[in-house]
Write an enzyme that holds these catalytic residues in place. Structure first.
Site, PDB file in Angstrom:
ATOM      1  N   HIS A 288      -1.737   1.366  -0.498  1.00  0.00           N
ATOM      2  CA  HIS A 288      -1.469   2.376  -1.537  1.00  0.00           C
ATOM      3  C   HIS A 288      -0.448   3.418  -1.077  1.00  0.00           C
ATOM      4  O   HIS A 288       0.220   4.034  -1.897  1.00  0.00           O
ATOM      5  CB  HIS A 288      -2.757   3.124  -1.902  1.00  0.00           C
TER       6      HIS A 288
ATOM      7  N   CYS B 131      -4.234  -5.554   1.459  1.00  0.00           N
ATOM      8  CA  CYS B 131      -5.197  -4.461   1.545  1.00  0.00           C
ATOM      9  C   CYS B 131      -5.547  -4.245   3.018  1.00  0.00           C
ATOM     10  O   CYS B 131      -6.062  -5.169   3.672  1.00  0.00           O
ATOM     11  CB  CYS B 131      -6.443  -4.844   0.745  1.00  0.00           C
TER      12      CYS B 131
ATOM     13  N   GLU C  94      -4.188   6.139  -7.336  1.00  0.00           N
ATOM     14  CA  GLU C  94      -4.747   5.431  -8.492  1.00  0.00           C
ATOM     15  C   GLU C  94      -4.742   6.337  -9.731  1.00  0.00           C
ATOM     16  O   GLU C  94      -4.651   5.873 -10.856  1.00  0.00           O
ATOM     17  CB  GLU C  94      -6.187   4.965  -8.212  1.00  0.00           C
TER      18      GLU C  94
ATOM     19  N   CYS D 107      -2.615   1.527   4.759  1.00  0.00           N
ATOM     20  CA  CYS D 107      -3.268   1.226   3.478  1.00  0.00           C
ATOM     21  C   CYS D 107      -2.124   0.975   2.515  1.00  0.00           C
ATOM     22  O   CYS D 107      -1.159   1.753   2.467  1.00  0.00           O
ATOM     23  CB  CYS D 107      -4.105   2.418   3.030  1.00  0.00           C
TER      24      CYS D 107
ATOM     25  N   ASP E 266      -5.674  -7.014  -3.945  1.00  0.00           N
ATOM     26  CA  ASP E 266      -5.982  -5.687  -3.393  1.00  0.00           C
ATOM     27  C   ASP E 266      -7.066  -5.089  -4.278  1.00  0.00           C
ATOM     28  O   ASP E 266      -7.384  -5.621  -5.342  1.00  0.00           O
ATOM     29  CB  ASP E 266      -4.723  -4.796  -3.403  1.00  0.00           C
ATOM     30  N   SER E 267      -7.587  -3.948  -3.843  1.00  0.00           N
ATOM     31  CA  SER E 267      -8.557  -3.255  -4.680  1.00  0.00           C
ATOM     32  C   SER E 267      -7.888  -2.636  -5.904  1.00  0.00           C
ATOM     33  O   SER E 267      -8.551  -2.353  -6.891  1.00  0.00           O
ATOM     34  CB  SER E 267      -9.245  -2.158  -3.867  1.00  0.00           C
TER      35      SER E 267
END
Ligand code: DGL
Length: 267
Positions: free
Chosen positions: A187, A73, A151, A185, A10-11
């Site tokens: 996240h 992701c 994040e 997403c 994932d990012s």
């Protein structure tokens, strides 16, 4: 049977939602995770850039013995569509597993989707849902701030900044009367409590990462690639930026990522 690890990328932190689910569903499997924390977010970038990053992330994982790759992701999965970045091992993104589950779960045929700007602009979830059932009514909203907030560690249920941003994005979806919401997403499940508070009871929240993990189990079973080890599997994490900030932000979500083996690596 195969003892190689499952590769997940994932990012950033979002991919841990898939890792956590894999650890629960397939406790004996080893996982190699790559989070491209030096380049997060992906979701506000162009398709061309996201596909270039994807190629590099996959190449990084393939420097290790992996038997399957999961793009944990929504953004990468949306840019890839039906394409796989690997030919010789199984691969899954998160869009099709999550859309399949949503089509199964919805009772009133109204499904909400939240994702990054790139994901929502691609209409990937909508297309996948309509391929399964053209009658499903989809309300989709891009949520550009949420990845940054996660994040940054603004994940506590009482965080007023995250709550305000989530309210702004989710209100139109709640008003559309959906009974199922795809957190498109990876996240977003990290702030699931806030999302659940805003959506209210009676709305099923689906985690795209978790659905991909379930789907991965089916793929590995079908291809006879599950390990037969009875030992607890272990996770190794690689990130392209600071190990300490990854540990710090991961700690409330996945203890293993905070205390386990984490390495910083250039891709
Ligand atoms: N976790 C990712 C997703 O599922 C990427 C978020 C981002 O980098 O913008 O879309």
């Amino acid at each position: 049977m195969n003892h190689d690890a499952i590769g997940v990328f994932d990012s950033g932190l979002g991919g841990l939602t898939a890792v956590k689910a894999l650890n629960e569903i397939l406790p004996n499997e080893n996982i190699i995770f790559f989070g491209d924390t030096a380049r997060v977010p992906y979701g506000t970038r162009s398709r061309q850039t996201i596909l270039r990053y994807t190629k590099e992330d996959v190449a990084f994982l393939r420097r290790h013995p992996v038997k399957m790759i999961i793009a944990a992701c929504g953004t990468v999965s949306s840019m890839l569509g039906a394409d796989s970045p690997v030919e010789d091992i199984p691969f899954t993104g998160v869009v099709y597993p999550a859309a399949n589950r949503a089509a199964e779960v919805t009772k009133n045929g109204r499904v909400g989707v939240i994702g990054t700007p790139a994901t929502i602009q691609s209409s990937s979830y909508e297309t996948a849902l309509h391929n399964i059932n053209a009658g499903i009514d989809v309300t989709a909203m891009p949520c550009p701030l949420l990845v940054h907030l996660v994040e940054y560690g603004y994940t506590d249920r009482n965080n007023q900044i995250t709550r305000l941003a989530a309210e702004e994005y989710l209100t139109p979806i709640r008003n559309a009367g959906v009974d199922t919401l795809i957190m498109g997403c990876t996240h977003y499940p990290i702030i699931k409590d806030i999302i659940a508070d805003i959506m209210g009871e009676g709305v099923t929240l689906l985690s795209a990462g978790e659905e991909a993990a379930r789907y991965a189990k089916i793929c590995l079973e079908e291809q006879d690639l599950l390990t037969d080890s009875t030992q607890q599997g272990h996770n190794i994490y690689y990130v392209s930026d600071s190990v300490s900030s990854f540990r710090e932000n991961a700690k409330n979500f996945l203890a293993d990522a905070a205390h386990g083996q984490v390495f910083s690596s250039r891709i």
